[in-house]
Design an enzyme around this catalytic site. Structure first.
Site, short mmCIF file in Angstrom:
data_model
loop_
_atom_site.label_atom_id
_atom_site.label_comp_id
_atom_site.label_asym_id
_atom_site.label_seq_id
_atom_site.Cartn_x
_atom_site.Cartn_y
_atom_site.Cartn_z
N ARG A 458 0.84 -1.19 0.00
CA ARG A 458 0.00 0.00 0.00
C ARG A 458 0.88 1.25 0.00
O ARG A 458 2.11 1.19 -0.04
CB ARG A 458 -0.96 -0.02 1.20
CG ARG A 458 -0.29 0.10 2.56
CD ARG A 458 -1.34 -0.04 3.66
NE ARG A 458 -0.76 0.06 4.98
CZ ARG A 458 -1.08 -0.73 6.00
NH1 ARG A 458 -1.95 -1.72 5.83
NH2 ARG A 458 -0.53 -0.56 7.19
N GLU A 460 2.46 3.11 1.84
CA GLU A 460 3.11 3.26 3.14
C GLU A 460 4.54 2.75 3.02
O GLU A 460 5.46 3.49 2.82
CB GLU A 460 2.31 2.52 4.22
CG GLU A 460 2.72 2.89 5.63
CD GLU A 460 1.68 2.43 6.64
OE1 GLU A 460 1.98 2.54 7.85
OE2 GLU A 460 0.60 1.95 6.26
N TRP A 518 7.88 2.01 20.15
CA TRP A 518 8.42 2.31 18.82
C TRP A 518 9.79 2.98 18.99
O TRP A 518 10.80 2.49 18.47
CB TRP A 518 7.44 3.18 18.04
CG TRP A 518 6.41 2.38 17.30
CD1 TRP A 518 6.27 2.28 15.95
CD2 TRP A 518 5.35 1.57 17.86
NE1 TRP A 518 5.22 1.45 15.63
CE2 TRP A 518 4.64 1.00 16.79
CE3 TRP A 518 4.96 1.26 19.16
CZ2 TRP A 518 3.55 0.13 16.97
CZ3 TRP A 518 3.87 0.40 19.36
CH2 TRP A 518 3.19 -0.15 18.28
N GLU A 730 -1.32 -8.43 8.89
CA GLU A 730 -1.24 -7.28 9.79
C GLU A 730 -2.17 -7.43 10.98
O GLU A 730 -1.83 -7.05 12.10
CB GLU A 730 -1.59 -6.01 9.01
CG GLU A 730 -1.52 -4.74 9.84
CD GLU A 730 -1.74 -3.49 8.99
OE1 GLU A 730 -1.37 -2.40 9.46
OE2 GLU A 730 -2.26 -3.62 7.85
N HIS A 751 2.80 -8.59 6.55
CA HIS A 751 3.16 -7.71 7.66
C HIS A 751 3.82 -8.59 8.71
O HIS A 751 3.18 -9.46 9.27
CB HIS A 751 1.87 -7.10 8.23
CG HIS A 751 1.97 -5.67 8.60
ND1 HIS A 751 1.63 -4.66 7.73
CD2 HIS A 751 2.34 -5.05 9.74
CE1 HIS A 751 1.77 -3.48 8.33
NE2 HIS A 751 2.22 -3.70 9.56
#
Length: 876
Positions: A458, A460, A518, A730, A751
């Site tokens: 996609r 991204e 993250w 995902e 993913h």
């Protein structure tokens, strides 16, 4: 026979263009004798035929991460080196086969070539540039050093210079950019030579981060290339890109990472990069005068074509126009066309991961990425085409405009990813788990294309830091990712904000920064590379970045040491997240953030100890202790309930060692009970899932971990496998139990995050674990369970191949292990009495290579040296 093999330099084999002036060397030992240990080594290095460095005999077992200890090296210097070793008995090996490394230009002082850019009339989207030079005698060796603002593909005298793709790669473009070094000695000819390049926008100027509004980094497309020729008589000639070069348009009329490529073969310029080509009508270039960030030699393995897949099915599109093609595997790469047809005929191909319930081509989940190839024929017999500067995530293709009947020989899927050596495998008696491992590996292949991306299809395709940190341990079992993640972590440090916050994505595309779990990739990533590869230098290089992140968190928490402000993704895509478009996790964000704060501060203390930074170790240990106390005060009740009683809350509290000892068993029981109440289903998202089964097996609930892993209904790992997945998804329910799709906002079928279970499969099911940094010592502790009757894992460690496996037989359990030479290990067997265990049919006391045996906590612990062993554990 004692032999030295597998020589590497900075994790690479015979690298060209290193920008590391004191590189680290490594080798492996092969022998057929158990218990072999290196007692000493000697390295001999030469340069230009002259002695450069002799280490002498160094009394040590170290055979990895050995730093070059000779005199300083100059730019472009080539070193030839060999190793010999002595074993524990003092016997010497022969000298190894020679290996080499060669330095690059070592900074701006080594460059004379300029950045050149086509004038606007020919600048977009994929201009061709070319320049010529003369070769005036026999050549000893020649190199070309090249980089671009954008992407480039070099040609010399009509042929590609290399098979590397997407050069110069994607880095923190605002702070560091890579160049590549290629050996062109054999490609030169006497007299006139032509060097040419095709340029493309790539990540530098194209759409990146999902935005159509502006290029990712801006600036002109430009090439910088420098040829250095060393003649046999010692002369050195340097030529490079300058204002004498020329530019023209090419046949690629659209090229974009997300959208694909449009190619008009009628616009080709046959022979454009050969000396014979006239270059009539080509336009001048201009020299780019704007200052550019520093250049560094490529420190990662290249992206290459890896394999080719044939269609497994071709059929008419049930929705109407065109033909559908199934390649049987969700993959990343592109299509190679072989076609005949009239000039001007145009073929259009779109790419998708899945078909919908009606068997129609499904494009909603790739959002605004077009993923389209358009090819216009020139009409000159058989034509072969594949794109150059884009990639697609797909299993299915929708072909329109194909002249004639489309056959399986006409359309091939070319798999493309970073050329990472395969280092691991896992197999077992459960066919669905074998497919799960297949899916994990293909998810890694698909998303390790120069950076560790979240998804490949996609609009991204970004280096999400949270995804990378949870998956890194699994990735390192499957492939050698040391150089790959070293490069990425350098980009992370470069893109880190002045306040210490870490971008959500690296390289940074402006999505934001400072999210717990993250940003912790800044600390967890280097620590994992130290644990798995014994890499102390990565801790030293990244220490300032690691500290800046933890200090950033400290600044957010105030005196309470509870991080309860700012944005966070929480336990992303947890099962019970209420909003399908912007899922908010059930587990409190402050709980997750404070847990990670304590964990990262603790890792900082450990890293500081490894580096001998005593004051830092003390400071961060105190900070970790304070954060643990704050966690318990804020989120743990006197009765032992953690946060909202969610699975992820217990997973983090237990795995990060946050709870008082008296509450650990109760927390583990609450976690196991919650899973059982759900019918052996999980509820975790990206953060919790990676650690869930580890926590269960670490606290006596391996049976529950197996029940989760073998679960086939939603939510579970095998739910997707049962629905035909060929990569990790995902979400737990990309396809819902009713057959409909989840929200296309976030519904990638490729993913890797939930594939982090692979680490547990290697370590716990098969029992293969590092017990010291870089696998200098190993721990083999297989824990059979569930319905499995056998399992085996193999992994090529920095010392060589290791393996661990088991199989059930009527008489009991057979456990097989292999340790590479120059390592030792412990084998923990599920039996209490050492006298009941045999190795190779012999009592343990008589087995060669066994150095100690003890009973401990209901297990037999066997200490062994290098070699292969087979233990028989009788049935209870």
């Amino acid at each position: 026979m004692l032999t030295v093999t597998g020589l590497t330099c900075e994790y690479l084999t015979n690298p060209l263009g290193l920008d590391t002036p004191r590189p680290r060397l490594a080798w492996q030992i092969t022998t057929d004798r158990r218990g072999t240990r290196q007692s000493a080594y000697q390295i001999s290095a030469t340069s230009a035929g002259a002695a450069l460095w002799d280490s002498g005999r160094v009394e040590t077992a170290q055979s990895t991460q050995v730093e070059y200890g000779g005199p300083p090296l100059a730019a472009r210097q080539r070193v030839r080196w060999q190793v010999r070793v002595w074993d524990e008995a003092g016997a010497a090996s022969e000298w190894s086969e020679a290996a080499t490394w060669e330095l690059g230009l070592l900074g701006e002082a080594g460059w004379t070539a300029a950045y050149i850019t086509p004038e606007p009339a020919v600048a977009a989207p994929c201009p061709l540039v070319r320049g010529s030079f003369e070769v005036s005698g026999p050549v000893a060796h020649a190199r070309v050093y090249a980089t671009a603002l954008g992407l480039y593909a070099l040609e010399l005298n009509g042929a590609p210079v290399s098979d590397w793709l997407f050069t110069p790669g994607w880095t923190a473009y605002n702070f560091r950019r890579q160049y590549q070094t290629f050996d062109i000695t054999a490609r030169l000819r006497a007299g006139r030579n032509v060097l040419g390049a095709t340029l493309a926008e790539g990540w530098y100027r194209g759409r990146v981060g999902g935005s159509k509004s502006a290029p990712g980094y801006k600036g002109p497309l430009a090439l910088r290339a420098q040829v250095v020729i060393t003649y046999a008589d010692g002369r050195v000639q340097v030529v490079g890109t300058d204002e004498t070069w020329q530019a023209a348009t090419g046949p690629t009329v659209l090229s974009d990472i997300y959208d694909g490529e449009t190619y008009d073969a009628r616009l080709e310029r046959p022979g454009w990069s050969t000396p014979e080509y006239a270059a009539e009508g080509w336009q001048p270039v201009r020299v780019v005068s704007e200052p550019q960030p520093p250049l560094v030699g490529q420190d990662n393995l290249p992206v290459r074509r890896q394999e080719v897949l044939r269609p497994v099915k071709i059929w008419p599109n049930p929705a109407g126009e065109g033909t559908l093609v199934d390649f049987g595997q969700n993959l990343v790469g592109w299509l190679r066309l072989r076609v005949r047809g009239p000039a001007g005929a145009t073929i259009t191909i779109r790419h998708a991961e899945v078909l919908d319930q009606q068997g129609h081509f499904y494009l909603a989940n790739i959002r605004e990425a077009l993923q389209t190839l358009t090819y216009t024929l020139k009409g000159e017999g058989e034509e072969v085409y594949e794109p150059q500067f884009t990639f697609m995530g797909f299993r299915y293709a929708w072909v329109r405009g194909w002249p004639g009947d489309l056959t399986a020989d006409d359309l091939l899927a070319v798999v493309v990813h970073s050329d990472l050596p395969v280092t691991g495998s896992f197999t077992c008696s459960h066919l669905l788990l074998n497919q799960l491992q297949h899916n994990i590996v293909w998810g890694q292949k698909s998303n390790f294309l120069d950076v560790p991306t979240d998804c490949p299809q996609r609009d991204e395709r970004l280096g999400w830091t949270g995804d990378a940190q949870v998956f890194l341990p699994t990735a390192a079992f499957n492939m050698d990712v040391a150089a790959f993640f070293t490069k990425w972590l350098r980009d992370l440090a470069a893109d880190q904000y002045p306040d210490g916050s870490v971008p959500f994505c690296v390289p940074d595309v402006g999505r934001g920064a400072g999210a717990t779990g993250w940003g912790d990739a800044a600390v967890i990533g280097p620590w994992r590379l130290y644990e798995l590869y014994g890499d102390v230098r990565i801790l030293a290089e990244q220490f300032a970045s690691m500290a800046a992140w933890v200090d950033f968190i400290r600044a957010q928490t105030g005196a309470r040491l509870v991080w309860d402000n700012g944005f966070s993704f929480g336990d992303w895509l947890a099962v019970e997240a209420p909003d399908p478009q912007f899922p908010n996790p059930v587990t409190d964000v402050p709980l997750i953030a404070t847990a990670y704060f304590a964990h990262s501060a603790g890792l900082m203390a450990q890293a500081a100890r490894v580096l001998g930074r005593a004051a830092d170790a003390e400071r961060y240990a105190a900070l970790a202790a304070g954060a643990r106390a704050a966690f318990n005060h804020e989120f743990v009740t006197p009765s032992g309930r953690v946060g909202p009683n969610s699975q992820t809350a217990y997973v983090l509290a237990l795995h990060f060692g946050l709870l008082p000892p008296a509450q650990v068993a109760q927390a583990a029981r609450r976690l196991a009970d919650d899973i059982r109440r759900r019918g052996n289903h999980l509820s975790t998202g990206f953060i919790g899932t990676a650690l869930l089964c580890h926590v269960l097996s670490d606290h006596g609930y391996t049976d529950v971990a197996y029940a989760l892993l073998e679960q086939e209904t939603y939510p579970s790992w095998l739910y997707a496998v049962k629905l035909g997945a060929t990569t990790s998804w995902e979400r737990w329910d990309n396809i819902k139990p009713d057959g409909s799709f989840q929200s296309p906002h976030a519904n990638s079928f490729n993913h890797y995050s939930f594939g982090a279970i692979g680490d547990w499969m290697y370590r716990v099911i098969a029992g293969l674990n590092p017990a010291a940094p870089g696998y200098a010592r190993l721990l083999f502790r297989p824990r059979p369970g569930g319905s499995l009757t056998h399992a085996r894992a193999e992994h090529r460690t920095p010392y060589g191949p290791a393996a661990s496996g088991w199989r059930r037989i009527p008489a009991g359990l057979v456990v097989s292990v292999t340790l590479p030479p120059n390592t030792t290990g412990e084998v923990r067997l599920p039996v209490a009495d050492p006298a009941a265990v045999t190795e190779g049919g012999q009592p343990l006391a008589q087995a060669a290579g066994v150095t100690a045996v003890r009973a401990e906590a209901g297990e037999v612990v066997v200490v062994v040296g290098a070699g292969s062993y087979e233990f028989m554990v009788p049935a209870a």
